[in-house]
Design an enzyme around this catalytic site. Sequence first.
Site: not given
Length: 340
Positions: A323-324
């Site tokens: 998620e980054g």
Amino acid sequence: MGELGLTGAPLPEAVGGSGFSYLGWTLVMEEIGAADMASAVTLSVHILSQYPVVTLGTPEQHERWLAPMVSGEALGAFALTEPHAGSDAAAIRTRAERVGPADAPDGYRLTGTKIWITNAPDADRYLVFATVDPSLGSKGIAAFLVEKGTAGFSFGAHEKKMGIRACPAAELVFDGCYVPTANRLGGEGEGYKIALSALAEGRISIAAACVGIARAGLEAATAYLRQRKAFGGVLAERQALRFMLAEMARDVEAARALTRQAAAMKDRGEPIGVASSLAKWTASDTAMRVATDAVQLFGASGYSRETGIERLMRDAKGAQIYEGTNQIHRSIVADDVLGS
């Protein structure tokens, strides 16, 4: 989870969801994360793959695509990452070549590879991002709804992960996979914007699950120090260890506050890009730090698989990457601070 209404919990009742506020949704994710991060990730990505369809889907897509996902009959996945495009999502190379007229194509043929796709190969429905025109960069990306079993769509390697092992992740292979225009979500060129918007929402979910990991580590360590005896008394009487617990408790509360703040901002319809980055970065780092301290406080038994404490640490590590990566979130926050 479908029977409990959780597979559509934060989705509006108009599409069959349970209508939870996003703040309420973070309570769900924290509880599941405290019990099993793999289940939390599976559910988070399932919701992540539905949100863009809720906001941009046609009435026909709502009925055909969402209904079985909201009920939990069909599992969803979000297919963005590629071998050459992880944090740099705009660099994806999977092609979507038009079939028919350029201004009104009958469909598209997808060709390329996706990796690290959570819920694959078990997922039934995939939100897939591909470029219609590589020369346009991020403005050439489109989003497509692709079902498992579609001709030209297969699975490659299954990832063997350090943690979150009960949640599968696999490679997707598209070899001239035909997708009708009716399965395109939004317009050509809107895919990158769709992906970033969905990821901002998903980061709040993951942040809440990370708060759950940290809370579980704190609670387990607290209970252990209360009953473990050494040096003529219980370990909870040792000031150095008490201070470790105090710092763990502080960090859990701070991460929870940032997560719920981001969720409340989403409920109010405010921009959440920076807030979700702050929440995910802080909560995942907190989960890792608190889980590591919990292992330390348990001593040798924490390093053993028998207690389950080491699993919290392995699961938390993954959350600092997906998620980054947290380095990307630092960059997002720095850009906001500097106004760049």
